[in-house]
Design an enzyme around this catalytic site. Structure first.
Site, PDB file in Angstrom:
ATOM      1  N   ASP A 252       1.183  -1.232   0.048  1.00 33.90           N
ATOM      2  CA  ASP A 252       0.043  -0.056  -0.006  1.00 33.90           C
ATOM      3  C   ASP A 252       0.901   1.173   0.154  1.00 33.90           C
ATOM      4  O   ASP A 252       2.192   1.106   0.231  1.00 33.90           O
ATOM      5  CB  ASP A 252      -0.923   0.253   1.149  1.00 33.90           C
ATOM      6  CG  ASP A 252      -2.087   0.806   1.118  1.00 33.90           C
ATOM      7  OD1 ASP A 252      -3.296   0.295   0.953  1.00 33.90           O
ATOM      8  OD2 ASP A 252      -2.290   2.038   0.966  1.00 33.90           O
TER       9      ASP A 252
ATOM     10  N   GLU B  13     -19.192  -6.204   2.018  1.00 33.51           N
ATOM     11  CA  GLU B  13     -18.538  -5.858   3.275  1.00 33.51           C
ATOM     12  C   GLU B  13     -19.489  -6.690   4.402  1.00 33.51           C
ATOM     13  O   GLU B  13     -20.542  -6.519   4.036  1.00 33.51           O
ATOM     14  CB  GLU B  13     -18.332  -4.553   3.446  1.00 33.51           C
ATOM     15  CG  GLU B  13     -17.137  -4.019   2.727  1.00 33.51           C
ATOM     16  CD  GLU B  13     -17.289  -2.472   2.626  1.00 33.51           C
ATOM     17  OE1 GLU B  13     -17.724  -1.819   3.529  1.00 33.51           O
ATOM     18  OE2 GLU B  13     -16.510  -1.729   1.712  1.00 33.51           O
TER      19      GLU B  13
ATOM     20  N   ALA C  87     -37.462  -3.456   1.658  1.00 35.82           N
ATOM     21  CA  ALA C  87     -37.435  -1.960   1.283  1.00 35.82           C
ATOM     22  C   ALA C  87     -36.740  -1.370   2.689  1.00 35.82           C
ATOM     23  O   ALA C  87     -36.730  -1.759   3.707  1.00 35.82           O
ATOM     24  CB  ALA C  87     -38.995  -1.636   1.433  1.00 35.82           C
TER      25      ALA C  87
ATOM     26  N   CYS D   5     -19.528   0.889  -3.102  1.00 34.70           N
ATOM     27  CA  CYS D   5     -19.662   0.260  -4.382  1.00 34.70           C
ATOM     28  C   CYS D   5     -20.622   0.965  -5.052  1.00 34.70           C
ATOM     29  O   CYS D   5     -20.690   1.514  -6.262  1.00 34.70           O
ATOM     30  CB  CYS D   5     -19.564  -1.257  -4.357  1.00 34.70           C
ATOM     31  SG  CYS D   5     -17.931  -1.821  -3.939  1.00 34.70           S
TER      32      CYS D   5
ATOM     33  N   LYS E  92     -21.030   4.628  -6.500  1.00 31.32           N
ATOM     34  CA  LYS E  92     -20.123   5.213  -7.512  1.00 31.32           C
ATOM     35  C   LYS E  92     -20.098   4.133  -8.761  1.00 31.32           C
ATOM     36  O   LYS E  92     -20.135   4.647  -9.848  1.00 31.32           O
ATOM     37  CB  LYS E  92     -18.771   5.008  -6.956  1.00 31.32           C
ATOM     38  CG  LYS E  92     -18.011   3.563  -6.903  1.00 31.32           C
ATOM     39  CD  LYS E  92     -16.428   3.769  -6.503  1.00 31.32           C
ATOM     40  CE  LYS E  92     -16.165   2.394  -6.362  1.00 31.32           C
ATOM     41  NZ  LYS E  92     -15.807   1.578  -7.462  1.00 31.32           N
TER      42      LYS E  92
ATOM     43  N   ARG F 115     -18.640   5.066   3.510  1.00 31.84           N
ATOM     44  CA  ARG F 115     -18.525   5.884   2.412  1.00 31.84           C
ATOM     45  C   ARG F 115     -20.141   5.729   1.757  1.00 31.84           C
ATOM     46  O   ARG F 115     -20.605   4.727   1.528  1.00 31.84           O
ATOM     47  CB  ARG F 115     -17.540   5.039   1.547  1.00 31.84           C
ATOM     48  CG  ARG F 115     -16.189   5.199   1.763  1.00 31.84           C
ATOM     49  CD  ARG F 115     -15.270   4.376   0.621  1.00 31.84           C
ATOM     50  NE  ARG F 115     -15.257   3.128   1.398  1.00 31.84           N
ATOM     51  CZ  ARG F 115     -14.271   2.191   0.621  1.00 31.84           C
ATOM     52  NH1 ARG F 115     -13.569   2.589  -0.206  1.00 31.84           N
ATOM     53  NH2 ARG F 115     -14.161   0.852   1.102  1.00 31.84           N
TER      54      ARG F 115
HETATM   55  N1  LIG Z   1     -15.431  -2.645  -0.751  1.00 31.63           N
HETATM   56  C1  LIG Z   1     -15.999  -3.755  -1.522  1.00 31.63           C
HETATM   57  O1  LIG Z   1     -17.065  -4.005  -0.815  1.00 31.63           O
HETATM   58  C2  LIG Z   1     -15.886  -3.712  -2.994  1.00 31.63           C
HETATM   59  C3  LIG Z   1     -16.298  -5.105  -3.404  1.00 31.63           C
HETATM   60  C4  LIG Z   1     -16.078  -5.435  -4.608  1.00 31.63           C
HETATM   61  C5  LIG Z   1     -15.151  -4.558  -5.334  1.00 31.63           C
HETATM   62  N2  LIG Z   1     -14.545  -3.400  -4.969  1.00 31.63           N
HETATM   63  C6  LIG Z   1     -13.781  -2.657  -5.788  1.00 31.63           C
HETATM   64  O2  LIG Z   1     -12.303  -2.867  -5.337  1.00 31.63           O
HETATM   65  C7  LIG Z   1     -11.633  -1.735  -5.456  1.00 31.63           C
HETATM   66  C8  LIG Z   1     -10.883  -1.529  -4.069  1.00 31.63           C
HETATM   67  O3  LIG Z   1     -12.186  -1.286  -3.201  1.00 31.63           O
HETATM   68  P1  LIG Z   1     -11.582  -0.948  -1.576  1.00 31.63           P
HETATM   69  O4  LIG Z   1     -13.023  -0.787  -1.124  1.00 31.63           O
HETATM   70  O5  LIG Z   1     -10.946  -2.292  -1.132  1.00 31.63           O
HETATM   71  O6  LIG Z   1     -11.030   0.265  -1.679  1.00 31.63           O
HETATM   72  P2  LIG Z   1     -10.128   0.802  -0.310  1.00 31.63           P
HETATM   73  O7  LIG Z   1     -10.347   2.438  -0.570  1.00 31.63           O
HETATM   74  O8  LIG Z   1     -10.445   0.379   1.157  1.00 31.63           O
HETATM   75  O9  LIG Z   1      -8.641   0.473  -0.708  1.00 31.63           O
HETATM   76  C9  LIG Z   1      -7.764   0.733  -1.367  1.00 31.63           C
HETATM   77  C10 LIG Z   1      -6.438   0.831  -1.237  1.00 31.63           C
HETATM   78  O10 LIG Z   1      -5.427   1.011  -1.952  1.00 31.63           O
HETATM   79  C11 LIG Z   1      -4.359   1.727  -1.585  1.00 31.63           C
HETATM   80  N3  LIG Z   1      -3.619   2.410  -2.944  1.00 31.63           N
HETATM   81  C12 LIG Z   1      -3.954   3.359  -3.595  1.00 31.63           C
HETATM   82  N4  LIG Z   1      -3.086   3.526  -4.580  1.00 31.63           N
HETATM   83  C13 LIG Z   1      -2.140   2.506  -4.560  1.00 31.63           C
HETATM   84  C14 LIG Z   1      -1.095   2.172  -5.074  1.00 31.63           C
HETATM   85  N5  LIG Z   1      -0.415   2.803  -6.170  1.00 31.63           N
HETATM   86  N6  LIG Z   1      -0.237   1.161  -4.751  1.00 31.63           N
HETATM   87  C15 LIG Z   1      -0.979   0.266  -3.564  1.00 31.63           C
HETATM   88  N7  LIG Z   1      -1.944   0.714  -2.956  1.00 31.63           N
HETATM   89  C16 LIG Z   1      -2.526   1.772  -3.331  1.00 31.63           C
HETATM   90  C17 LIG Z   1      -5.095   2.823  -0.921  1.00 31.63           C
HETATM   91  O11 LIG Z   1      -4.169   3.459   0.116  1.00 31.63           O
HETATM   92  C18 LIG Z   1      -6.076   1.860  -0.009  1.00 31.63           C
HETATM   93  O12 LIG Z   1      -5.529   1.338   0.988  1.00 31.63           O
HETATM   94  C19 LIG Z   1     -12.516  -0.789  -5.911  1.00 31.63           C
HETATM   95  O13 LIG Z   1     -12.500  -0.501  -7.386  1.00 31.63           O
HETATM   96  C20 LIG Z   1     -13.897  -1.233  -5.476  1.00 31.63           C
HETATM   97  O14 LIG Z   1     -15.017  -0.558  -6.303  1.00 31.63           O
HETATM   98  C21 LIG Z   1     -14.852  -3.224  -3.558  1.00 31.63           C
END
Ligand SMILES: NC(=O)c1ccc[n+]([C@@H]2O[C@H](COP(=O)([O-])OP(=O)(O)OC[C@H]3O[C@@H](n4cnc5c(N)ncnc54)[C@H](O)[C@@H]3O)[C@@H](O)[C@H]2O)c1
Length: 441
Positions: free
Chosen positions: A31, A150, A247, A255, A258, A322
């Site tokens: 990260d 989540e 409902a 997610c 966005k 979020r």
């Molecule tokens: N949260 C969910 O329930 C969920 C479910 C399915 C898919 N997604 C998708 O998965 C992706 C991640 O979601 P999330 O909820 O885990 O996001 P998050 O914001 O919790 O985590 C993203 C992480 O990526 C890190 N990051 C940013 N740039 C980086 C880099 N260059 N190198 C390494 N780390 C870096 C950030 O610091 C952060 O810790 C998104 O596209 C989201 O839409 C999320």
């Protein structure tokens, strides 16, 4: 067993890393936030998600946390799990994805870059070109969207409904599929564009079901039907199924909001107006605000009234704020002049919540002297909200149940005025109409 590098220690990255380590793979999680990596090295998980702390501890010898991108150089798989938030235009912001592509270290052999972040259709093709331009044509590419929810993320990862792998080369798809060999789930192998679209379409369909049942709920309210009974009767139809027919006050989270905007923009950018999705988004926005009307119906003007918001996280079993409906609700209530007190078992504050919201430690502290209690998140701790103790503590025993968590009849028998979503309401004259003294000055 393979060596797996993961970009992003967020919900998806940490769950993916913890679960791959549990499956026996060597995992390096990278990260860019030093505090996050330091906390993880100390064994602390930066968010609330069941089973993740235990899995990380159990598999500690197969897990490394790093800030240094060079530490993933010998990985056979490089999973991209970075955030893809909305831009001002509603399109997905892919800047973090591009940073990962730009930062990739010298890589030997034939590692595969695997996209788990949710991205617009066409992203994989662009990343492929980007890799080639960087001289990384020996690096494979696959789309492997993530469907975890989540609050049940580890369960979803380990027992998914399906695993989707889209790749440009069959060998790359075989290799990514092999990582999941010990998981028993249907494997959907497809092209990269279709894999990207599967994720967006699945989310859009789930949101459509939520907005659909919320509109049915609103019509139920106007016509005297009970949406809980309606959803049960509808959901037993095997062509429809029962899921996402609850409902409430609308969806939120990291997610759905966005991803719906991103798909709408993706369609618009391609010259197509996605009318159904536009309506789904609009219905959801209006749904969050209907609680205000319900409160006013019983209390009159809200100025000077104290409203207890119960639950802040966008859903139970997470501390993710979020796009949580609680943020919109709190802002609307404050704009009406109400005092807002809030309780949540895991959220202790959030920079998105207006500062005027007072966060307290217990449900009882939240409802004490309140004119109404609003169930915003269906935490199990709220199941006995209709108790004599709560009734005694409230200034006005009014419960607006934004998640249809309580039994309306039992709650009314306990002396409360009860309003659910899409259910027959209590008469509006059961609560004193006069504004409180503070509001009259
Ligand atoms: N949260 C969910 O329930 C969920 C479910 C399915 C898919 N997604 C998708 O998965 C992706 C991640 O979601 P999330 O909820 O885990 O996001 P998050 O914001 O919790 O985590 C993203 C992480 O990526 C890190 N990051 C940013 N740039 C980086 C880099 N260059 N190198 C390494 N780390 C870096 C950030 O610091 C952060 O810790 C998104 O596209 C989201 O839409 C999320």
């Amino acid at each position: 067993m393979s060596r797996v590098g993961i970009f992003g220690a967020g919900w998806v990255g940490l769950v993916t890393g913890a679960c791959f380590a549990e499956l026996g793979h060597e995992v390096v999680i990278r990260d860019v936030v030093p505090e996050k990596i330091e906390a993880l090295r100390r064994g602390e998980v930066p968010f609330h998600e069941e089973q993740v702390p235990e899995l990380l501890a159990k598999n500690a010898e197969r897990l490394t946390f790093t800030l240094d991108v060079n530490d993933v150089a010998d990985c056979e798989y490089l999973f991209v799990c970075v955030d893809t938030p909305p831009t001002y235009s509603g399109d997905a912001d892919l800047s973090r994805v591009w940073t990962v592509v730009d930062e990739l270290p010298e890589l030997d052999g034939h590692p595969i870059l695997v996209m788990k972040s949710t991205v617009p259709v066409g992203t994989g093709e662009k990343v492929r070109v980007g890799l080639d331009q960087r001289g990384l044509d020996h690096v494979g590419y696959a789309s492997n969207p993530e469907f975890l929810a989540e609050g049940r993320a580890v369960r979803d990862f380990m027992s998914p409904d399906r695993i989707v792998v889209g790749a440009f080369a069959a060998d790359d798809a075989d290799a990514v599929s092999s990582l999941y060999a010990s998981i028993d789930a249907p494997m959907v192998r497809t092209d990269v564009n279709s894999a990207e679209m599967i994720k967006l379409a699945a989310n859009a369909f789930l949101m459509t079901r939520i907005s659909f049942i919320n509109e049915i709920a609103n019509v139920c309210e106007a016509t005297g039907a009970d949406v809980v009974a309606v959803a049960k009767g509808v959901g037993l139809d095997s062509r429809l199924g029962p899921h996402f027919l609850r409902a409430g006050i609308g969806y939120g989270g990291s997610c759905f909001p966005k991803d719906s905007l991103a798909l709408k923009q993706l369609a618009s950018n391609s010259g197509y107006h996605f009318q159904l999705l536009s309506a789904v988004i609009e219905v959801n926005e209006l749904q969050k605000r209907r609680v205000i009307g319900k409160l006013k119906r019983h209390l009159g003007p809200l100025r000077g009234r104290t409203i207890a918001l119960l639950g802040l996280a966008f859903k139970p079993n997470t501390d993710d704020m979020r796009e949580a409906p609680s943020i919109v609700l709190a802002s609307r209530l404050l704009a009406e002049g109400a005092d807002v007190r809030a309780w949540d078992p895991v959220v202790r504050g959030n920079d998105k919540l207006p500062g005027a919201v007072e966060i307290v430690d217990s449900v009882l502290d939240a409802v004490r002297g309140a004119d109404a209690a609003v169930i915003v998140t269906e935490w199990p701790q709220l199941a006995d909200l209709g108790s004599a103790e709560v009734h005694e503590a409230m200034a006005t025993p009014l419960i607006v149940d934004g998640r249809n968590l309580l039994d309306p009849e039992a709650t009314r028998r306990a002396g409360f005025t009860y309003e659910g979503i899409g259910r027959p309401a209590s008469p509006s004259d059961t609560v004193p109409q006069a504004p409180p003294a503070a509001a009259r000055t």
